[in-house]
Design a protein around this motif. Sequence first.
Motif, PDB file in Angstrom:
ATOM      1  N   GLN B 812      58.246  59.735  41.227  1.00 48.14           N
ATOM      2  CA  GLN B 812      57.962  61.143  41.439  1.00 48.14           C
ATOM      3  C   GLN B 812      58.498  61.622  42.784  1.00 48.14           C
ATOM      4  N   ALA B 813      58.423  60.740  43.773  1.00 47.05           N
ATOM      5  CA  ALA B 813      58.965  61.119  45.077  1.00 47.05           C
ATOM      6  C   ALA B 813      60.469  61.335  44.952  1.00 47.05           C
ATOM      7  N   ALA B 814      61.128  60.480  44.175  1.00 44.05           N
ATOM      8  CA  ALA B 814      62.568  60.636  43.979  1.00 44.05           C
ATOM      9  C   ALA B 814      62.858  61.962  43.279  1.00 44.05           C
ATOM     10  N   LEU B 815      62.029  62.278  42.304  1.00 41.66           N
ATOM     11  CA  LEU B 815      62.198  63.547  41.584  1.00 41.66           C
ATOM     12  C   LEU B 815      62.020  64.725  42.547  1.00 41.66           C
ATOM     13  N   CYS B 816      61.006  64.631  43.412  1.00 42.05           N
ATOM     14  CA  CYS B 816      60.759  65.705  44.384  1.00 42.05           C
ATOM     15  C   CYS B 816      61.988  65.903  45.269  1.00 42.05           C
ATOM     16  N   ASN B 817      62.586  64.802  45.700  1.00 46.05           N
ATOM     17  CA  ASN B 817      63.779  64.907  46.535  1.00 46.05           C
ATOM     18  C   ASN B 817      64.858  65.707  45.838  1.00 46.05           C
ATOM     19  N   ASN B 818      65.067  65.374  44.555  1.00 45.47           N
ATOM     20  CA  ASN B 818      66.092  66.089  43.809  1.00 45.47           C
ATOM     21  C   ASN B 818      65.735  67.561  43.682  1.00 45.47           C
ATOM     22  N   LEU B 819      64.457  67.836  43.386  1.00 41.70           N
ATOM     23  CA  LEU B 819      64.050  69.230  43.206  1.00 41.70           C
ATOM     24  C   LEU B 819      64.240  70.010  44.506  1.00 41.70           C
ATOM     25  N   ASN B 820      63.849  69.402  45.624  1.00 44.13           N
ATOM     26  CA  ASN B 820      64.008  70.093  46.901  1.00 44.13           C
ATOM     27  C   ASN B 820      65.477  70.376  47.188  1.00 44.13           C
ATOM     28  N   TYR B 821      66.312  69.375  46.881  1.00 44.46           N
ATOM     29  CA  TYR B 821      67.754  69.555  47.090  1.00 44.46           C
ATOM     30  C   TYR B 821      68.286  70.678  46.221  1.00 44.46           C
ATOM     31  N   ARG B 822      67.909  70.671  44.947  1.00 46.71           N
ATOM     32  CA  ARG B 822      68.411  71.693  44.025  1.00 46.71           C
ATOM     33  C   ARG B 822      67.934  73.088  44.428  1.00 46.71           C
ATOM     34  N   HIS B 823      66.684  73.175  44.882  1.00 47.25           N
ATOM     35  CA  HIS B 823      66.174  74.469  45.290  1.00 47.25           C
ATOM     36  C   HIS B 823      66.939  75.005  46.486  1.00 47.25           C
ATOM     37  N   LYS B 824      67.227  74.094  47.421  1.00 50.35           N
ATOM     38  CA  LYS B 824      67.951  74.508  48.618  1.00 50.35           C
ATOM     39  C   LYS B 824      69.353  74.990  48.231  1.00 50.35           C
ATOM     40  N   MET B 825      70.019  74.184  47.384  1.00 52.61           N
ATOM     41  CA  MET B 825      71.371  74.544  46.995  1.00 52.61           C
ATOM     42  C   MET B 825      71.367  75.845  46.185  1.00 52.61           C
ATOM     43  N   ALA B 826      70.357  76.030  45.346  1.00 55.22           N
ATOM     44  CA  ALA B 826      70.266  77.252  44.556  1.00 55.22           C
ATOM     45  C   ALA B 826      70.147  78.457  45.486  1.00 55.22           C
ATOM     46  N   GLN B 827      69.355  78.277  46.539  1.00 58.44           N
ATOM     47  CA  GLN B 827      69.184  79.361  47.491  1.00 58.44           C
ATOM     48  C   GLN B 827      70.513  79.697  48.171  1.00 58.44           C
ATOM     49  N   TYR B 828      71.229  78.644  48.592  1.00 59.94           N
ATOM     50  CA  TYR B 828      72.523  78.861  49.240  1.00 59.94           C
ATOM     51  C   TYR B 828      73.488  79.549  48.285  1.00 59.94           C
ATOM     52  N   ALA B 829      73.486  79.072  47.032  1.00 63.51           N
ATOM     53  CA  ALA B 829      74.400  79.653  46.048  1.00 63.51           C
ATOM     54  C   ALA B 829      74.084  81.125  45.851  1.00 63.51           C
ATOM     55  N   GLN B 830      72.789  81.414  45.816  1.00 63.04           N
ATOM     56  CA  GLN B 830      72.347  82.788  45.643  1.00 63.04           C
ATOM     57  C   GLN B 830      72.850  83.657  46.798  1.00 63.04           C
ATOM     58  N   ARG B 831      72.700  83.130  48.009  1.00 67.65           N
ATOM     59  CA  ARG B 831      73.156  83.892  49.173  1.00 67.65           C
ATOM     60  C   ARG B 831      74.666  84.086  49.123  1.00 67.65           C
ATOM     61  N   ALA B 832      75.355  83.026  48.723  1.00 69.05           N
ATOM     62  CA  ALA B 832      76.810  83.135  48.658  1.00 69.05           C
ATOM     63  C   ALA B 832      77.212  84.183  47.632  1.00 69.05           C
ATOM     64  N   SER B 833      76.461  84.222  46.530  1.00 72.67           N
ATOM     65  CA  SER B 833      76.763  85.190  45.488  1.00 72.67           C
ATOM     66  C   SER B 833      76.522  86.614  45.990  1.00 72.67           C
ATOM     67  N   VAL B 834      75.418  86.789  46.713  1.00 69.62           N
ATOM     68  CA  VAL B 834      75.140  88.108  47.289  1.00 69.62           C
ATOM     69  C   VAL B 834      76.271  88.487  48.245  1.00 69.62           C
ATOM     70  N   ALA B 835      76.673  87.525  49.061  1.00 69.69           N
ATOM     71  CA  ALA B 835      77.734  87.811  50.021  1.00 69.69           C
ATOM     72  C   ALA B 835      79.001  88.240  49.306  1.00 69.69           C
TER      73      ALA B 835
END
Lengths: 245, 954
Positions: B812-835
Amino acid sequence: MAGLELLSDQGYRLDGRKPSELRKVQARMGIFTRADGSAYIEQGNTKALAVVYGPHEVRGSRSKTLHDRAVINCQYSMATFSTAERKRRPHGDRKSSEMSLHLKQTFEAAILTQLYPRSQIDIYVKILQSDGGNYSACVNAATLAVIDAGIPIRDYVCACSAGFVEDTPLVDLCHAEETGSGTAVALALLPRGGQIALLQMDARLHQDHLDPVMEAAMTACRSLGQVLDGVVRQHLQEVSILTGE
Amino acid sequence: TGSMLKSKTFLKKTRSGRVLKVVREHYLRDDIWCGSELCVECRQESPPPPVLQRDACRESSLCASRHYIIPDTNVVLHQIDILEDPLINNVIILQTVLQEVRHRSAPIYKRIKDVIHNASKHFYTFTNEHHRETFIEREQGESANDRNDRAIRTAARWYSEHLKKAPDGEELQVILLTDDKGNREKAEGCGVIAYKCEEYIKSLIGSPELMDRLALCTDDANEITSSKILFPEHLPLSRIQAGIKSGTFLQGVFRASRDNYLEATVFVQGDGDDGTEILIQGLQNLNRAVHQDLVAVELLPRNLWVTPSSVVLVDEGPKGDEDGDGDEEEQKMLKCDASESMLKPTGKIVGIIKRNWRPFCGMLSRSEIKEATRHLFTPADRRIPRIRIETRQASALMGQRIMVAIDGWPKSSRYPNGHFVRSLGSAGDKETETEVLLLEHDVPHQPFSQAVLSFLPKMPWAIAEEKHDHFLRHICIELVDPPGCTDIDDALHCRDLGNGNLEVGVHIADVSHFIRPGNTLDQEAASRGTTVYLCEKRIDMVPELLSSNLCSLRCNVDRLAFSCIWEMNHNAEIISTRFTKSVINSKASLTYAEAQLRIDDTNMNDDVTRSLRGLNALAKILKKRRIDKGALTLSSPEVRFHMDSETHDPIDLQAKELKETNSLVEEFMLLANISVAQKIYDEFSECALLRKHPAPPPSNYDILSKAAKAKGLVIRTDSAKALADSLDMAQVEGFSYFNTLLRILGTRCMMQAVYFCSGMDSDFHHYGLASPIYTHFTSPIRRYADIIVHRLLAVAIGADCTYSDLMDKHKQAALCNNLNYRHKMAQYAQRASVAFHTQLFFKSRGIQNEDGYILFVRKNAIIVLIPKFGLEGTVFFENKEKRGPRLLFDEEVPSLTVEGHTFNMFDRVKVTISLDASNIQHQKIRMALLEPVIPGVSMSPPEMEPEAKRVKLI
């Protein structure tokens, strides 16, 4: 570097077996003439020797005597040369005492001990070469030796190990699979009635997976039972030719 | 069972410090199937469908008839891009090859396995090592590699003979692909057709583009012998390891500088959390390391230490392909005098421990020579060096975004060698740019595979009545969602129980009913982790059938839900809580605005409206209580685009606004999340998936305090409660936007909230919400964490059964790591898209003059926020070409004085906004100062005539 791939996508194990296939079994009965019963078994690279004495009077302290049935005395040991690393193996270490106890429990369930009150049956088992499934090989060898000694038992006691890898139960584990798969179940079965003489599991296994693993182990035990039956019949044939009957 | 096995025992290997003799059994079988559709000989008890086709058609000038391909290990390792191409099918992958690939490269192994699983590629894995006729033993004096080569040849020969026996199998050939000359000769010696990979690919008729995807191989005969050695040799791994052990070398992750191609740092992980950074400067010292590689560094003697230079250097390098000498001058520019204290530990790269190459997006810069086939590729990420590729379609690829993979970096070459992977489309295109930003942010966005889709329920789908005993259809339920939303995952209800209490329910789509643990659909969702919302596109976490239909709580249809139901009194105190799986049928679907209208309209008195009012009243109490406890209300400028419905071009841009009903839904979602978090933690203290938000270190607040102090206000930051209160108090007469600005600034001080497994951590506190425990339960359609929480909750109430991975805290900790990474990247992608969309907007609008506020003051620039668009931009006061104005930066205030005018934080300014498209790969919004007027710095307002759309700025 990744560890070993225990089960390939094509469904083959490390040594080329399919998940439900046993290793090659070879066995002989009546190895030694001085003992009452003896047998030798090879399951793949695991080789075990079993010798049975008795039933005879209880030796040593009389206090052990049971008045309604026979005492079963088991002793398990491993040869110094049985593993990859040569090792002095003192008698009575924790592992082999435990194994002796398990064997005792297994055979108390199988041998008709009430026929021999106030007596003792000795079963000595030695692993000559170890490659996984030591317990199973011991049980299977001891069964043959008990039969060779002419001691009445309820049924063959057949034992087999099983593990669980990639959602698939593997049967009759070799050493690499035993150490690599995490979970190993050892099962001793009386195949005709389907009674379980002993079930042992050290590591954790999820409850949902227990049933398929047990099912696979029981099927394997039944096939082993057929092999053992073949060995016994073959042996009887040879013996009867020799005695001219 | 044991009868058909042939036993073969042999010594397999000796290993570890002490020499061990490992003996393994090796069973040879005669029931392994060749996998061809033609073959009638191979017996199978229950034959799986054949993998290799009867008509293995591929037109090749080398081999006229139908044929299967057998690649050897090196071909798989180096030419995986070719093998992945849809044109290449009917390939036999030998077990020997697969095992070798597995040992040598995990990523390639994963890729080749994916190809094998893809049914349309017709790749068959032949278990040759266990086949009686293809197994060979290693001979005396034969190396392991030689034996494997021989095994591959033996298998190839067996195949060609075996297939000949099949009816009309004569014309079916088997071709061995190997780049090893010796191997090829030996293969031909024993009657196997063998070609070099390159030779074969070239011979394919009608697919010249495959050529470009060939990896540049350093074939011994083909090596480009350059007299000039540009880089020092990398040390072999054994010496690196010895050096790291003895402390002469340090191991760390290489991070190239974004602004200066001749500079990089290596981050060396120290004991515990801290680490040190080692500066690397100059091409020789950088020694062919690429961003994110794991490298070994040797520290230089102290007298050679330098300071990081402040110059911006973009690698324009020698034009064309030559490995030029122009770099030396630039290297000199780095040298600058600096005081002793500024010196940083400096080192040089001595070897690469692990390359971390991935395919890179970017554009081709064409060679000056017209007919050249070698061109340089400029990646979009400035930290990646330019890559030399060989292509014949350069003219077609110009102006396109392409993907390129690096093959290697010889020491005689200025640039790494690579090969073309695929084209993404023309640059500046909306689809292409979206694709690029998804790829660069590692967002999985391929369409769902057949395997994944196969786990979807069959349509038409209806709820199996007998299974669900809990019906909530009679209860009035309404949804409140943003307009235009198709993945509606929550619904609310509220009714009077008659005993003076209210029953309030939050109903969340029961996604875990459809996504069962462990299947492909589940794995795909777990790896995606979250739905990514871009400006005009949504990258779903689960297939559309679920997200927009079966799991979307649309009104007037029966839907499965997971409900959290409270009994509350009118003071919003919870009397009891229960969780249940249910079937709901929503009565009304309202947008936030519609809901607000209903609440306000005194004439309306139907069930839905009364229910809404009840909820609204409770929500206000809940919100007040939450804020009293110290929950923060922060602000971040969010932009919403009005899209043209046809072209999907942004036509207007405005900051999002909030209504009361937004917070209504939010309050109950928070309450549900907290209730669920408590429940799953009580039930599974070791493996509950929770979300925490750590308190920021006090130093994070420095900038906030300083900004407030400048306006004569005090912001207390010792606790969340104090911060929330002082933010509320902070008002400046006649400057209503000030408070929002402070809150925007406050957001920047915060830490990231993260998922974690309760068994692996002891601090559960959620700082921003001021809750001792928190999790995500309310959006399982778009967040994988919620699915896990649903499963845990279902087990806790006995509605579902558990499975092993759910209870394993490490998994589960490994899964959390992946989820945190994906959320961060999703946020960046979102910002890039807005830009990107902001750029499109300003491209169509031309130059705009807008009012803004200074958000930050930097050494040579101010960062300006335009509230109207929620847009942030930088106004630079320095110029590359000419000498800049006099600048005076005071870090304490902070303030920046430009030619006598002092800029403070939150000052009001007027700027012009325009799009700088001079670099097609990195277009950006440029802002320039209009007011206050500073001679020589600010600009005169350009005439706003409609024709003057593309006024060129100075």
